[in-house]
Scaffold this motif. Structure first.
Motif, PDB file in Angstrom:
ATOM      1  N   PRO A 175       0.753  -0.911   0.154  1.00  6.05           N
ATOM      2  CA  PRO A 175      -0.075   0.212   0.076  1.00  6.05           C
ATOM      3  C   PRO A 175       0.913   1.382  -0.372  1.00  6.05           C
ATOM      4  CG  PRO A 175       0.195  -0.980   2.352  1.00  6.05           C
ATOM      5  CD  PRO A 175       1.208  -1.707   1.234  1.00  6.05           C
ATOM      6  N   ILE A 176       0.364   2.054  -0.860  1.00  7.32           N
ATOM      7  CA  ILE A 176       1.133   3.987  -0.419  1.00  7.32           C
ATOM      8  C   ILE A 176       0.624   3.876   0.456  1.00  7.32           C
ATOM      9  CG2 ILE A 176       1.042   4.276  -3.396  1.00  7.32           C
ATOM     10  CD1 ILE A 176      -1.587   5.936  -2.202  1.00  7.32           C
ATOM     11  N   PRO A 177       1.207   5.054   1.776  1.00  7.93           N
ATOM     12  CA  PRO A 177       1.314   5.707   2.957  1.00  7.93           C
ATOM     13  C   PRO A 177      -0.366   6.300   2.689  1.00  7.93           C
ATOM     14  CG  PRO A 177       3.158   5.812   1.961  1.00  7.93           C
ATOM     15  CD  PRO A 177       2.663   5.750   0.268  1.00  7.93           C
ATOM     16  N   THR A 178      -1.178   5.421   3.830  1.00 12.04           N
ATOM     17  CA  THR A 178      -2.278   5.798   4.097  1.00 12.04           C
ATOM     18  C   THR A 178      -2.436   6.761   5.735  1.00 12.04           C
ATOM     19  OG1 THR A 178      -2.854   3.356   5.740  1.00 12.04           O
ATOM     20  CG2 THR A 178      -3.475   3.711   2.968  1.00 12.04           C
ATOM     21  N   ASP A 179      -1.696   6.852   6.202  1.00 12.30           N
ATOM     22  CA  ASP A 179      -1.484   7.382   7.869  1.00 12.30           C
ATOM     23  C   ASP A 179      -2.180   9.283   7.638  1.00 12.30           C
ATOM     24  OD1 ASP A 179       0.833   7.261   6.221  1.00 12.30           O
ATOM     25  OD2 ASP A 179       1.658   7.630   8.540  1.00 12.30           O
ATOM     26  N   GLY A 180      -2.010   9.263   5.659  1.00 12.06           N
ATOM     27  CA  GLY A 180      -1.971  11.188   5.568  1.00 12.06           C
ATOM     28  C   GLY A 180      -3.020  11.330   5.303  1.00 12.06           C
ATOM     29  N   PRO A 181      -3.420  12.917   4.124  1.00 11.14           N
ATOM     30  CA  PRO A 181      -4.771  13.225   3.776  1.00 11.14           C
ATOM     31  C   PRO A 181      -5.010  12.179   3.066  1.00 11.14           C
ATOM     32  CG  PRO A 181      -3.070  15.010   4.607  1.00 11.14           C
ATOM     33  CD  PRO A 181      -2.274  13.693   4.784  1.00 11.14           C
ATOM     34  N   VAL A 182      -3.672  12.171   2.052  1.00 10.69           N
ATOM     35  CA  VAL A 182      -4.045  11.053   0.551  1.00 10.69           C
ATOM     36  C   VAL A 182      -4.925   9.810   1.002  1.00 10.69           C
ATOM     37  CG1 VAL A 182      -3.244  10.025  -1.078  1.00 10.69           C
ATOM     38  CG2 VAL A 182      -2.403  12.173  -0.608  1.00 10.69           C
TER      39      VAL A 182
END
Lengths: 298, 298
Positions: A202-209
């Motif tokens: 997964p691309i990083p999911t802990d931010g706004p995106v």
């Protein structure tokens, strides 16, 4: 002057109807014609979007918050604006518009993880420093579009580890510069290195995106791939990926990066002699990826 | 399944030609229909912009850097994304689309400086705590569109000081909450307060937005104004400015905020008796600004 002694200037007051023209007129003194063209077009499309959806105050405020939080997420090893550009297909669009194939290897997005320099390594070196994952031998050659070998080309590779993370995402868990390498092709334009078979991640999911993906019911995954950036004098450089055939998410890459021409099988080799020659345990996986560079326009 | 035993899924691979459709399709599972509509429109216009100008890799990278630097400039007292929205006319467009006048006082942008609460003050109080500038008495009344007074309305005002800076921009030079006040209208809907005549001022130019203005040959100035945010139960609130007639830049506001209906004369009063009544030195300036609120739809 009019009878009141004031300037007769008819100011172009802002109105919703003529908003693009009023703002575009403010750019009239831009000295760089390219910047003028870009800003005029940007304002036209941006205002058209706002009018199209009749954006409310609250939605505008939410957009400001989203951009602000995206900015706050950025650091030397995290580029949330590139992630945003990626998941909106903008990165891939720019990449595609600027890199006609024209006989050369197709390009794809660079992605947000080329944030540290890859360490120069000898041909055949093992870039998997953490000892995890399925061993794999990568071979290939760099040629021009006429098939002539390109010796001395630099082949910059980087990939996620067996858990789906890049070294910079796990500075305390992975060795520095894990799964990164800068190789130089030999006299016949060939390169080879040892690594592990990449895994989808997964691309990083802990931010706004990540929140955007969740709100839109999109998964955050990228099909398994190794990044390549190949450069040589007199040739156009290419930034691309080598995708693993059969990887999950090959048809729904979160960043739209897949091109059919970049997908390769990674067959298993069960042959003690070849394993010994490759300095890998038997059995191992292997993949061959030739890179074709276009000559620079003369 | 086809003869190779693979899924027959015809993946919509990314292409420049169909980029909007491919990305829009990825939003198909968005549960909120409004979010779906906004994102689909955004992607359509964003991709159209990129194609229109044929954005290069370098220009895309410059845009990413610009957004990243804009994010880095944001703090609890600095909102560079609002400034960006302001100078591109987006803030004013959203404001205008969402606030039909319809007999009420016209709205304008809130601006990026309403970042601290205004202190509640008695009617007639002096909000100029730093003793600088030309003394001024502001009077007005809040009414409905039928002319009936609105007692108990809150009138939130804030403005720059005589040097053109808001308190939050100069925490070491200005008293806390200088030139901010939250007033409540009296039984006849009236408000009054003492302040100074505002001066035109530049929006902050020490960030990416300042560089954008410089590159486009735009001045950063806003014509002199006092911010008003007026609220009352059963009425729609209005966020607006009171502009000083004759102020420089009235025809080229950097954020496109001027509306003719919001411009007022600030005449000089030379009358010791009135000065004493207003608790101001003689002579002093004065302005009258009535605010008309529209009733909430029932």
């Amino acid at each position: 002057m009019n009878t009141d002694g004031e300037m007769d200037t008819v100011a172009a007051r802002f109105s919703a109807e003529h908003s693009e023209e009023v703002v575009a007129a403010s750019f009239a003194n831009t000295s760089d014609p390219r910047l003028h063209r870009i800003l005029t077009s940007l304002v036209g499309h941006l205002h058209a979007f706002v009018k199209d959806v009749e954006l409310t105050d609250e939605e505008w405020a939410a957009a400001i918050r989203f951009l602000t939080e995206t900015g706050a997420m950025c650091s030397p090893v995290r580029q949330e604006f590139i992630l945003l550009s990626d998941v909106l297909g903008v990165s891939m669009l720019v990449e595609t518009l600027n890199h006609d194939t024209d006989g050369g290897t197709e390009s794809t997005v660079e992605g947000p993880f080329h944030v540290v320099d890859s360490p120069p390594r000898e041909l055949g070196a093992d870039i998997a420093l953490d000892g995890k994952g399925e061993p794999c031998l990568v071979t290939g050659a760099v040629t021009g579009t006429d098939g002539s070998p390109v010796p001395g080309a630099t082949v910059d590779v980087w990939q996620a580890n067996a858990d789906g993370f890049y070294d910079v995402q796990q500075p305390e868990l992975q060795p520095e510069r894990n799964l990164r390498g800068l190789f130089t092709t030999d006299d016949e334009g060939r390169f080879r290195f040892r690594t592990i078979v990449p895994r989808y991640y997964p691309i990083p999911t802990d931010g706004p995106v990540g929140r955007l993906l969740e709100a839109t019911g999109r998964h955050p995954n990228r099909p398994a791939h190794i990044h390549f950036d190949v450069r040589a004098g007199n040739y156009r450089s290419v930034t691309t990926h080598l995708f693993v055939a059969g990887t999950p998410y090959i048809d729904s890459d979160a960043v739209f990066g897949v091109k059919d021409s970049l997908v390769r099988d990674f067959p298993v080799v069960d042959d003690p002699e070849r394993a010994a020659a490759a300095e890998l345990p038997n059995p191992f996986r292997t993949v061959h990826f030739d890179v074709v560079l276009r000559e620079n326009p003369t």
